[in-house]
Design a protein around this motif. Structure first.
Motif, mmCIF file in Angstrom:
data_model
loop_
_atom_site.group_PDB
_atom_site.id
_atom_site.type_symbol
_atom_site.label_atom_id
_atom_site.label_comp_id
_atom_site.label_asym_id
_atom_site.label_seq_id
_atom_site.Cartn_x
_atom_site.Cartn_y
_atom_site.Cartn_z
ATOM 1 N N ALA A 33 0.824 -1.207 0.000
ATOM 2 C CA ALA A 33 0.000 0.000 0.000
ATOM 3 C C ALA A 33 0.858 1.257 0.000
ATOM 4 O O ALA A 33 2.065 1.214 0.255
ATOM 5 N N MET A 34 0.206 2.355 -0.296
ATOM 6 C CA MET A 34 0.802 3.684 -0.186
ATOM 7 C C MET A 34 -0.126 4.503 0.706
ATOM 8 O O MET A 34 -1.341 4.321 0.682
ATOM 9 N N GLY A 35 0.468 5.407 1.447
ATOM 10 C CA GLY A 35 -0.354 6.189 2.374
ATOM 11 C C GLY A 35 -0.038 7.665 2.345
ATOM 12 O O GLY A 35 1.030 8.081 1.874
ATOM 13 N N TRP A 36 -0.993 8.441 2.816
ATOM 14 C CA TRP A 36 -0.806 9.877 3.049
ATOM 15 C C TRP A 36 -0.973 10.137 4.546
ATOM 16 O O TRP A 36 -1.920 9.645 5.177
ATOM 17 N N PHE A 37 -0.069 10.917 5.066
ATOM 18 C CA PHE A 37 -0.127 11.357 6.451
ATOM 19 C C PHE A 37 0.023 12.873 6.475
ATOM 20 O O PHE A 37 0.422 13.476 5.481
ATOM 21 N N ARG A 38 -0.306 13.479 7.589
ATOM 22 C CA ARG A 38 -0.102 14.918 7.717
ATOM 23 C C ARG A 38 0.358 15.254 9.129
ATOM 24 O O ARG A 38 0.074 14.514 10.078
ATOM 25 N N GLN A 39 1.041 16.374 9.226
ATOM 26 C CA GLN A 39 1.532 16.824 10.524
ATOM 27 C C GLN A 39 1.383 18.327 10.621
ATOM 28 O O GLN A 39 1.979 19.068 9.830
ATOM 29 N N ALA A 40 0.576 18.749 11.565
ATOM 30 C CA ALA A 40 0.383 20.175 11.831
ATOM 31 C C ALA A 40 1.388 20.618 12.896
ATOM 32 O O ALA A 40 1.881 19.782 13.671
ATOM 33 N N PRO A 41 1.696 21.907 12.959
ATOM 34 C CA PRO A 41 2.667 22.399 13.951
ATOM 35 C C PRO A 41 2.261 22.023 15.377
ATOM 36 O O PRO A 41 1.117 22.222 15.779
ATOM 37 N N GLN A 87 -10.751 22.694 5.082
ATOM 38 C CA GLN A 87 -11.014 23.506 6.254
ATOM 39 C C GLN A 87 -9.687 23.919 6.892
ATOM 40 O O GLN A 87 -8.668 23.262 6.683
ATOM 41 N N PRO A 88 -9.689 24.994 7.676
ATOM 42 C CA PRO A 88 -8.439 25.436 8.313
ATOM 43 C C PRO A 88 -7.762 24.324 9.115
ATOM 44 O O PRO A 88 -6.520 24.291 9.169
ATOM 45 N N GLU A 89 -8.535 23.430 9.685
ATOM 46 C CA GLU A 89 -7.926 22.338 10.467
ATOM 47 C C GLU A 89 -7.208 21.309 9.601
ATOM 48 O O GLU A 89 -6.532 20.427 10.123
ATOM 49 N N ASP A 90 -7.346 21.424 8.285
ATOM 50 C CA ASP A 90 -6.601 20.557 7.367
ATOM 51 C C ASP A 90 -5.192 21.089 7.103
ATOM 52 O O ASP A 90 -4.398 20.428 6.434
ATOM 53 N N THR A 91 -4.899 22.267 7.604
ATOM 54 C CA THR A 91 -3.582 22.857 7.408
ATOM 55 C C THR A 91 -2.510 21.988 8.056
ATOM 56 O O THR A 91 -2.586 21.659 9.239
ATOM 57 N N ALA A 92 -1.519 21.601 7.262
ATOM 58 C CA ALA A 92 -0.463 20.708 7.735
ATOM 59 C C ALA A 92 0.531 20.477 6.602
ATOM 60 O O ALA A 92 0.282 20.858 5.459
ATOM 61 N N TYR A 94 1.825 17.611 4.368
ATOM 62 C CA TYR A 94 1.319 16.316 3.941
ATOM 63 C C TYR A 94 2.467 15.483 3.382
ATOM 64 O O TYR A 94 3.242 15.961 2.550
ATOM 65 N N TYR A 95 2.531 14.230 3.835
ATOM 66 C CA TYR A 95 3.578 13.310 3.424
ATOM 67 C C TYR A 95 2.970 12.071 2.790
ATOM 68 O O TYR A 95 1.963 11.553 3.283
#
Length: 123
Positions: A33-41, A87-92, A94-95
């Motif tokens: 599989a391949m995945g997407w992750f995100r990290q906000a400050p 949405q603003p909470e999606d700000t991060a 993305y990897y």
């Protein structure tokens, strides 16, 4: 060695859309599989979505279900993340990452990561 390169991030207003791409270079992807992750400050890296490479089965975090769509192009060795109704909470940052073993929902299951692409959603 597979190298992952993300693109498509940027600044968008709330309600807008972006499409992220992640291209694998070096050799053909043969992972499960391949995945997407995100990290906000100030926050831990979190799972966003994953897709099984051969069959195209998909997995999503509850927070993005119905808004984000993961897809892949096997011939191009590329995985995509279509993000709608941002949405603003999606700000991060993305990897994308190549699954190694274990649960597709855990970042520890992924062995190769891209450099990340910034997504900023303004209110």
């Amino acid at each position: 060695q597979v190298r992952m390169v993300e693109s498509g991030g940027g600044l968008v207003q709330a309600g807008g859309s972006l499409r992220l791409s992640c291209a694998a270079s070096g050799r053909t992807v043969s992972a499960y599989a391949m995945g997407w992750f995100r990290q906000a400050p100030g926050k831990e890296r979190e799972f966003v979505a994953a897709i099984t490479w051969s069959v195209g089965g998909t997995f999503y975090a509850d927070s993005v279900k119905g808004r984000f769509t993961i897809s892949r192009d096997v011939a191009r060795n590329t995985v995509y993340l279509q993000m709608n109704s941002l949405q603003p909470e999606d700000t991060a940052v993305y990897y994308c990452a190549v699954h190694n073993s274990g649960s597709v929902f855990s970042s520890y299951s992924y062995g190769i990561w891209g450099q990340g692409t910034q997504v900023t959603v303004s209110s």
